[in-house]
Design an enzyme around this catalytic site. Structure first.
Site, PDB file in Angstrom:
ATOM      1  N   THR A 127      19.008  -1.957   1.199  1.00 61.75           N
ATOM      2  CA  THR A 127      19.124  -3.057   0.236  1.00 61.75           C
ATOM      3  C   THR A 127      17.835  -3.378  -0.508  1.00 61.75           C
ATOM      4  O   THR A 127      16.737  -3.213   0.038  1.00 61.75           O
ATOM      5  CB  THR A 127      19.587  -4.342   0.968  1.00 61.75           C
ATOM      6  OG1 THR A 127      19.338  -5.481   0.139  1.00 61.75           O
ATOM      7  CG2 THR A 127      18.826  -4.568   2.268  1.00 61.75           C
ATOM      8  N   GLU A 129      16.796  -6.178  -0.917  1.00 59.29           N
ATOM      9  CA  GLU A 129      16.155  -7.276  -0.192  1.00 59.29           C
ATOM     10  C   GLU A 129      14.944  -6.757   0.602  1.00 59.29           C
ATOM     11  O   GLU A 129      14.035  -7.518   0.921  1.00 59.29           O
ATOM     12  CB  GLU A 129      17.206  -7.913   0.736  1.00 59.29           C
ATOM     13  CG  GLU A 129      16.814  -9.190   1.436  1.00 59.29           C
ATOM     14  CD  GLU A 129      16.671 -10.418   0.548  1.00 59.29           C
ATOM     15  OE1 GLU A 129      17.206 -10.440  -0.577  1.00 59.29           O
ATOM     16  OE2 GLU A 129      16.000 -11.371   0.987  1.00 59.29           O
ATOM     17  N   TYR A 150      17.044 -10.786   7.521  1.00 52.62           N
ATOM     18  CA  TYR A 150      17.989  -9.775   7.021  1.00 52.62           C
ATOM     19  C   TYR A 150      17.225  -8.576   6.449  1.00 52.62           C
ATOM     20  O   TYR A 150      17.488  -7.427   6.801  1.00 52.62           O
ATOM     21  CB  TYR A 150      18.894 -10.387   5.944  1.00 52.62           C
ATOM     22  CG  TYR A 150      19.725  -9.363   5.185  1.00 52.62           C
ATOM     23  CD1 TYR A 150      20.890  -8.840   5.747  1.00 52.62           C
ATOM     24  CD2 TYR A 150      19.330  -8.908   3.926  1.00 52.62           C
ATOM     25  CE1 TYR A 150      21.633  -7.887   5.064  1.00 52.62           C
ATOM     26  CE2 TYR A 150      20.074  -7.963   3.238  1.00 52.62           C
ATOM     27  CZ  TYR A 150      21.218  -7.454   3.814  1.00 52.62           C
ATOM     28  OH  TYR A 150      21.956  -6.510   3.130  1.00 52.62           O
ATOM     29  N   LYS A 154      17.073  -4.615   7.938  1.00 55.18           N
ATOM     30  CA  LYS A 154      17.473  -3.442   7.140  1.00 55.18           C
ATOM     31  C   LYS A 154      16.296  -2.472   6.993  1.00 55.18           C
ATOM     32  O   LYS A 154      16.483  -1.257   6.954  1.00 55.18           O
ATOM     33  CB  LYS A 154      17.963  -3.893   5.765  1.00 55.18           C
ATOM     34  CG  LYS A 154      19.332  -4.570   5.799  1.00 55.18           C
ATOM     35  CD  LYS A 154      20.442  -3.544   5.968  1.00 55.18           C
ATOM     36  CE  LYS A 154      21.822  -4.159   5.850  1.00 55.18           C
ATOM     37  NZ  LYS A 154      22.908  -3.194   5.805  1.00 55.18           N
TER      38      LYS A 154
HETATM   39  P1  NAP Z   1      30.290  -7.949   3.549  1.00 55.48           P
HETATM   40  O1  NAP Z   1      31.368  -8.204   2.552  1.00 55.48           O
HETATM   41  O2  NAP Z   1      29.591  -9.099   4.177  1.00 55.48           O
HETATM   42  O3  NAP Z   1      30.925  -7.030   4.699  1.00 55.48           O
HETATM   43  C1  NAP Z   1      30.272  -6.823   5.914  1.00 55.48           C
HETATM   44  C2  NAP Z   1      31.181  -6.031   6.817  1.00 55.48           C
HETATM   45  O4  NAP Z   1      30.510  -5.822   8.071  1.00 55.48           O
HETATM   46  C3  NAP Z   1      32.518  -6.721   7.153  1.00 55.48           C
HETATM   47  O5  NAP Z   1      33.532  -5.764   7.184  1.00 55.48           O
HETATM   48  C4  NAP Z   1      32.258  -7.273   8.545  1.00 55.48           C
HETATM   49  O6  NAP Z   1      33.425  -7.436   9.299  1.00 55.48           O
HETATM   50  C5  NAP Z   1      31.430  -6.147   9.115  1.00 55.48           C
HETATM   51  N1  NAP Z   1      30.709  -6.543  10.341  1.00 55.48           N
HETATM   52  C6  NAP Z   1      29.859  -7.581  10.504  1.00 55.48           C
HETATM   53  N2  NAP Z   1      29.415  -7.616  11.767  1.00 55.48           N
HETATM   54  C7  NAP Z   1      29.982  -6.583  12.425  1.00 55.48           C
HETATM   55  C8  NAP Z   1      29.920  -6.106  13.753  1.00 55.48           C
HETATM   56  N3  NAP Z   1      29.166  -6.693  14.687  1.00 55.48           N
HETATM   57  N4  NAP Z   1      30.640  -4.993  14.076  1.00 55.48           N
HETATM   58  C9  NAP Z   1      31.431  -4.392  13.155  1.00 55.48           C
HETATM   59  N5  NAP Z   1      31.549  -4.810  11.877  1.00 55.48           N
HETATM   60  C10 NAP Z   1      30.821  -5.885  11.526  1.00 55.48           C
HETATM   61  O7  NAP Z   1      29.153  -7.017   2.910  1.00 55.48           O
HETATM   62  P2  NAP Z   1      29.223  -6.099   1.582  1.00 55.48           P
HETATM   63  O8  NAP Z   1      28.792  -6.919   0.422  1.00 55.48           O
HETATM   64  O9  NAP Z   1      30.503  -5.368   1.567  1.00 55.48           O
HETATM   65  O10 NAP Z   1      28.010  -5.100   1.880  1.00 55.48           O
HETATM   66  C11 NAP Z   1      28.221  -3.884   2.589  1.00 55.48           C
HETATM   67  C12 NAP Z   1      26.897  -3.406   3.146  1.00 55.48           C
HETATM   68  O11 NAP Z   1      25.968  -3.184   2.081  1.00 55.48           O
HETATM   69  C13 NAP Z   1      26.209  -4.377   4.096  1.00 55.48           C
HETATM   70  O12 NAP Z   1      25.547  -3.612   5.061  1.00 55.48           O
HETATM   71  C14 NAP Z   1      25.195  -5.086   3.224  1.00 55.48           C
HETATM   72  O13 NAP Z   1      24.120  -5.544   4.010  1.00 55.48           O
HETATM   73  C15 NAP Z   1      24.796  -3.967   2.291  1.00 55.48           C
HETATM   74  N6  NAP Z   1      24.356  -4.366   0.955  1.00 55.48           N
HETATM   75  C16 NAP Z   1      25.150  -5.156   0.177  1.00 55.48           C
HETATM   76  C17 NAP Z   1      24.747  -5.475  -1.111  1.00 55.48           C
HETATM   77  C18 NAP Z   1      25.603  -6.348  -1.996  1.00 55.48           C
HETATM   78  O14 NAP Z   1      25.067  -6.856  -2.990  1.00 55.48           O
HETATM   79  N7  NAP Z   1      26.884  -6.497  -1.717  1.00 55.48           N
HETATM   80  C19 NAP Z   1      23.528  -4.977  -1.617  1.00 55.48           C
HETATM   81  C20 NAP Z   1      22.756  -4.147  -0.807  1.00 55.48           C
HETATM   82  C21 NAP Z   1      23.192  -3.843   0.478  1.00 55.48           C
HETATM   83  P3  NAP Z   1      34.233  -8.858   9.341  1.00 55.48           P
HETATM   84  O15 NAP Z   1      35.242  -8.751   8.231  1.00 55.48           O
HETATM   85  O16 NAP Z   1      34.826  -8.863  10.693  1.00 55.48           O
HETATM   86  O17 NAP Z   1      33.244  -9.953   9.103  1.00 55.48           O
HETATM   87  N1  GDD Z   2      24.476 -17.859  -1.436  1.00 53.16           N
HETATM   88  C1  GDD Z   2      23.952 -18.762  -2.269  1.00 53.16           C
HETATM   89  N2  GDD Z   2      24.533 -19.991  -2.388  1.00 53.16           N
HETATM   90  N3  GDD Z   2      22.860 -18.424  -2.983  1.00 53.16           N
HETATM   91  C2  GDD Z   2      22.364 -19.343  -3.847  1.00 53.16           C
HETATM   92  C3  GDD Z   2      22.928 -20.605  -4.020  1.00 53.16           C
HETATM   93  C4  GDD Z   2      24.064 -20.954  -3.250  1.00 53.16           C
HETATM   94  O1  GDD Z   2      24.598 -22.068  -3.336  1.00 53.16           O
HETATM   95  N4  GDD Z   2      22.221 -21.268  -4.964  1.00 53.16           N
HETATM   96  C5  GDD Z   2      21.261 -20.441  -5.363  1.00 53.16           C
HETATM   97  N5  GDD Z   2      21.322 -19.277  -4.684  1.00 53.16           N
HETATM   98  C6  GDD Z   2      20.413 -18.129  -4.847  1.00 53.16           C
HETATM   99  C7  GDD Z   2      19.845 -17.578  -3.547  1.00 53.16           C
HETATM  100  O2  GDD Z   2      18.757 -18.388  -3.083  1.00 53.16           O
HETATM  101  C8  GDD Z   2      19.419 -16.194  -4.012  1.00 53.16           C
HETATM  102  O3  GDD Z   2      18.168 -16.257  -4.649  1.00 53.16           O
HETATM  103  C9  GDD Z   2      20.468 -15.826  -5.070  1.00 53.16           C
HETATM  104  O4  GDD Z   2      21.147 -17.050  -5.382  1.00 53.16           O
HETATM  105  C10 GDD Z   2      21.470 -14.783  -4.607  1.00 53.16           C
HETATM  106  O5  GDD Z   2      22.007 -15.194  -3.377  1.00 53.16           O
HETATM  107  P1  GDD Z   2      23.229 -14.404  -2.676  1.00 53.16           P
HETATM  108  O6  GDD Z   2      24.356 -14.298  -3.614  1.00 53.16           O
HETATM  109  O7  GDD Z   2      23.462 -15.065  -1.356  1.00 53.16           O
HETATM  110  O8  GDD Z   2      22.661 -12.919  -2.528  1.00 53.16           O
HETATM  111  P2  GDD Z   2      21.274 -12.346  -1.975  1.00 53.16           P
HETATM  112  O9  GDD Z   2      20.526 -11.792  -3.143  1.00 53.16           O
HETATM  113  O10 GDD Z   2      20.578 -13.308  -1.114  1.00 53.16           O
HETATM  114  O11 GDD Z   2      21.779 -11.165  -1.030  1.00 53.16           O
HETATM  115  C11 GDD Z   2      22.793 -10.258  -1.462  1.00 53.16           C
HETATM  116  O12 GDD Z   2      22.185  -9.164  -2.116  1.00 53.16           O
HETATM  117  C12 GDD Z   2      21.352  -8.330  -1.289  1.00 53.16           C
HETATM  118  C13 GDD Z   2      20.773  -7.229  -2.192  1.00 53.16           C
HETATM  119  O13 GDD Z   2      19.671  -7.708  -2.879  1.00 53.16           O
HETATM  120  C14 GDD Z   2      23.594  -9.829  -0.236  1.00 53.16           C
HETATM  121  O14 GDD Z   2      24.724  -9.113  -0.655  1.00 53.16           O
HETATM  122  C15 GDD Z   2      22.783  -8.929   0.682  1.00 53.16           C
HETATM  123  O15 GDD Z   2      23.631  -8.403   1.703  1.00 53.16           O
HETATM  124  C16 GDD Z   2      22.219  -7.783  -0.161  1.00 53.16           C
HETATM  125  O16 GDD Z   2      21.465  -6.899   0.638  1.00 53.16           O
END
Ligand code: NAP
Ligand code: GDD
Length: 345
Positions: A127, A129, A150, A154
């Protein structure tokens, strides 16, 4: 060509659902790891995307035996490790759980997977992050400097599992993905929180939405585009890490403004610091701030440089920032107004 088999951890999450769909369309046999939760699990994923091509196996990234079992049953050619405690804010409250799932979980999975089949290919969901506040634009060459539990979990997964296994000759790679969103995004992430809440405000079902830091900048893409990149990384002969991003970043405030505009409810911002608010044309406050949504440490500015992926993988995103807002708002209007109409029937 023989049918390939994939195992997806995190199949019930946003990315897992798009990836499962994508792989089924490519003709894969797909297995997913499903952890037991007290609420109704998203088991319908089997029916929704399958025809029997998706099978779920109970397991947990925190439980080695269940991982071994899932690998024995599925015998995958490709593993996509998407399971994570993926919420940055919550990782400050649950650092140990975050570490155990995100770092130790990959260690358990990779160790057992390569033992059972040294030829298996593993994709690790790394990520942006991990960059913390490293100067943008961030690329594969930028310094990792995480500022959240987090991000640290990672980074450890990458440095202590991905890199060493690859050095030993195994196929494992990290996709360093920047934020990607969709109508399937959890409502505790900012984009979906905004789209879902402002649709409710627009239709009189909620007065306002309360948020945190509006100044943070993110490089937001569409999850459907990003799962394609994951697959592309595993089709290569040699494993390499890739940054996946749109190359365009916006503040959280801009995401709110664009969402409200698309809803036909334009907002004006006024006030400073925690007193900043967004008001609609009638002067009603539709967004206010609360300290509790601010993080202990913040990543201020993420902007990805995905030149390497564009050149070596031939990947590029298809959905723009405005398309993404439109897609999320339209889906939430359908969900919320649709269900409301149903209630009135
Ligand atoms: P998400 O919607 O939060 O999905 C996370 C998944 O992990 C869910 O299926 C959850 O299952 C499962 N999980 C959590 N704890 C577990 C455990 N102990 N054992 C087995 N499964 C478990 O995340 P996403 O947005 O799809 O992201 C997918 C991956 O990409 C994550 O690793 C995240 O950190 C990474 N990532 C995401 C982003 C982004 O912007 N979306 C960016 C960079 C990296 P439940 O349904 O049971 O909760
Ligand atoms: N969640 C949330 N809720 N975020 C808020 C809010 C709120 O009410 N208000 C402001 N924010 C700001 C957070 O402080 C952050 O700077 C930004 O919005 C994005 O927050 P999130 O949507 O929670 O995403 P993230 O950037 O912290 O993390 C996501 O992206 C990562 C990749 O850069 C997640 O998907 C991570 O799993 C992923 O790795």
């Amino acid at each position: 060509m023989a049918t390939k088999t994939a195992l997806i951890t995190g199949i019930t999450g946003q990315d897992g659902s798009y990836l499962a769909e994508f792989l089924v369309q490519k003709g894969y046999r797909v297995y997913g790891l499903l952890r037991r939760v007290s609420t109704d699990p998203f088991t319908r994923i089997e029916d929704l995307y399958g025809n029997g091509q998706i099978k779920l196996i109970y397991g947990n990234m925190r439980d080695e035996e269940t991982i071994k079992n899932a690998l024995k049953i599925s015998k995958p050619d490709e593993i996509y490790n998407l399971a994570a405690q993926s919420h940055v804010g919550i990782s400050f409250t649950c650092p140990d759980e975050t570490m155990d799932i995100n770092y130790r979980g990959l260690e358990r999975l990779a160790t057992e997977a390569f033992k059972q089949n040294p030829k298996v290919k593993i994709y690790q969901a790394s990520t942006s992050e991990m960059y913390g506040n490293t100067k943008p634009p961030q690329s594969e060459k930028s310094k990792f400097a995480p500022v959240s539990p987090y991000g640290e979990s990672k980074l450890l997964a990458h440095e202590k599992v991905v890199v060493p296994f690859r050095k030993k000759g195994f196929f494992i790679c990290s996709g360093v993905l920047f934020n990607h969103e969709s109508p399937r995004r959890g409502k505790h992430f900012v984009t979906r929180k905004v789209s879902h809440s402002l649709v409710k405000v627009k239709f009189g079902l909620q007065d306002m939405v309360t948020m945190g830091n509006l100044d943070a900048k993110r490089d937001w893409g569409f999850a459907g585009d990003y799962v394609r990149a994951m697959w592309m990384m595993l089709q290569r002969k040699t494993p390499e890490d890739f940054v996946i991003a749109t190359g365009e970043s916006h503040t959280v405030r801009e995401f709110v403004t664009e969402t409200a505009k698309y809803l036909g409810m334009p907002v004006k911002w006024s006030g400073k610091g925690l007193s900043e608010v967004a008001k609609d044309e009638k002067g009603r406050v539709v967004v206010k701030l609360d300290k509790k949504y601010y993080r202990l440490n913040e990543v201020n500015n993420l902007l990805g440089d995905s030149k390497k992926a564009r050149t070596k993988l031939g990947w590029k995103p298809q959905i723009t920032f405005k398309d993404l807002v439109k897609m999320m708002v339209e889906a939430d209007v359908k969900l919320i107004v649709g269900s409301n109409e149903h209630k009135d029937d």
